[in-house]
Design a protein around this motif. Sequence first.
Motif, mmCIF file in Angstrom:
data_model
loop_
_atom_site.group_PDB
_atom_site.id
_atom_site.type_symbol
_atom_site.label_atom_id
_atom_site.label_comp_id
_atom_site.label_asym_id
_atom_site.label_seq_id
_atom_site.Cartn_x
_atom_site.Cartn_y
_atom_site.Cartn_z
ATOM 1 N N LYS A 153 37.216 34.060 27.383
ATOM 2 C CA LYS A 153 36.496 35.131 26.692
ATOM 3 C C LYS A 153 37.320 36.415 26.685
ATOM 4 O O LYS A 153 37.433 37.090 25.659
ATOM 5 N N ALA A 154 37.912 36.751 27.816
ATOM 6 C CA ALA A 154 38.740 37.957 27.898
ATOM 7 C C ALA A 154 39.949 37.838 26.974
ATOM 8 O O ALA A 154 40.310 38.807 26.296
ATOM 9 N N TYR A 155 40.568 36.662 26.919
ATOM 10 C CA TYR A 155 41.710 36.432 26.028
ATOM 11 C C TYR A 155 41.295 36.668 24.574
ATOM 12 O O TYR A 155 41.971 37.376 23.831
ATOM 13 N N ARG A 156 40.171 36.075 24.171
ATOM 14 C CA ARG A 156 39.697 36.233 22.789
ATOM 15 C C ARG A 156 39.387 37.694 22.477
ATOM 16 O O ARG A 156 39.694 38.189 21.394
ATOM 17 N N HIS A 157 38.789 38.385 23.438
ATOM 18 C CA HIS A 157 38.481 39.803 23.229
ATOM 19 C C HIS A 157 39.762 40.631 23.104
ATOM 20 O O HIS A 157 39.825 41.552 22.295
ATOM 21 N N GLY A 158 40.769 40.305 23.910
ATOM 22 C CA GLY A 158 42.046 40.992 23.801
ATOM 23 C C GLY A 158 42.715 40.743 22.459
ATOM 24 O O GLY A 158 43.271 41.654 21.842
ATOM 25 N N TYR A 159 42.633 39.505 21.995
ATOM 26 C CA TYR A 159 43.221 39.148 20.695
ATOM 27 C C TYR A 159 42.523 39.930 19.580
ATOM 28 O O TYR A 159 43.178 40.510 18.713
ATOM 29 N N GLU A 163 36.012 31.034 40.980
ATOM 30 C CA GLU A 163 36.694 31.726 42.067
ATOM 31 C C GLU A 163 35.792 32.885 42.472
ATOM 32 O O GLU A 163 35.744 33.912 41.808
ATOM 33 N N THR A 164 35.021 32.703 43.549
ATOM 34 C CA THR A 164 34.000 33.676 43.919
ATOM 35 C C THR A 164 34.582 34.984 44.441
ATOM 36 O O THR A 164 34.001 36.039 44.241
ATOM 37 N N LYS A 165 35.713 34.947 45.068
ATOM 38 C CA LYS A 165 36.285 36.171 45.616
ATOM 39 C C LYS A 165 36.736 37.137 44.517
ATOM 40 O O LYS A 165 36.609 38.335 44.649
ATOM 41 N N LEU A 166 37.284 36.592 43.429
ATOM 42 C CA LEU A 166 37.809 37.440 42.373
ATOM 43 C C LEU A 166 36.838 37.640 41.222
ATOM 44 O O LEU A 166 37.044 38.504 40.390
ATOM 45 N N GLY A 167 35.791 36.821 41.139
ATOM 46 C CA GLY A 167 34.795 36.981 40.103
ATOM 47 C C GLY A 167 35.213 36.500 38.734
ATOM 48 O O GLY A 167 34.821 37.080 37.734
ATOM 49 N N TRP A 168 35.993 35.431 38.676
ATOM 50 C CA TRP A 168 36.402 34.897 37.373
ATOM 51 C C TRP A 168 36.360 33.377 37.384
ATOM 52 O O TRP A 168 36.372 32.756 38.425
ATOM 53 N N ASP A 169 36.263 32.812 36.194
ATOM 54 C CA ASP A 169 36.358 31.369 35.994
ATOM 55 C C ASP A 169 37.067 31.148 34.662
ATOM 56 O O ASP A 169 37.396 32.116 33.963
ATOM 57 N N VAL A 170 37.301 29.913 34.308
ATOM 58 C CA VAL A 170 38.053 29.608 33.084
ATOM 59 C C VAL A 170 37.337 30.154 31.855
ATOM 60 O O VAL A 170 37.967 30.704 30.954
ATOM 61 N N ARG A 203 43.227 50.286 26.512
ATOM 62 C CA ARG A 203 41.768 50.335 26.384
ATOM 63 C C ARG A 203 41.071 49.090 26.913
ATOM 64 O O ARG A 203 39.913 48.843 26.608
ATOM 65 N N CYS A 204 41.739 48.298 27.728
ATOM 66 C CA CYS A 204 41.151 47.085 28.280
ATOM 67 C C CYS A 204 39.883 47.428 29.064
ATOM 68 O O CYS A 204 39.901 48.287 29.945
ATOM 69 N N ALA A 230 44.735 40.428 32.980
ATOM 70 C CA ALA A 230 45.923 39.689 32.530
ATOM 71 C C ALA A 230 45.589 38.773 31.355
ATOM 72 O O ALA A 230 46.378 38.657 30.409
ATOM 73 N N ALA A 231 44.424 38.148 31.369
ATOM 74 C CA ALA A 231 44.007 37.293 30.254
ATOM 75 C C ALA A 231 43.787 38.131 28.998
ATOM 76 O O ALA A 231 44.214 37.756 27.907
#
Length: 71
Positions: A16-22, A4-11, A33-34, A43-44
Amino acid sequence: MNRETKLGWDVKSLNKAYRHGYMAASMGMELSRCPYRSEVVIAAWEAGWEDASVAAREQVVASDDLFSWIA
């Protein structure tokens, strides 16, 4: 890979963000501290943080169970 080029994210970046949050919640880091800026990636990260927090609470409750100490 679909990006998704407009938002700058992909699966991959969401995983990766989910794992880092965990990991962050597992180490006791506060939710505020996100390190991410994109709303979807935040959100992830928060989902991972919440899942780790719930898992930690469930582990504490399970260890407080009298029957688990007897067995």
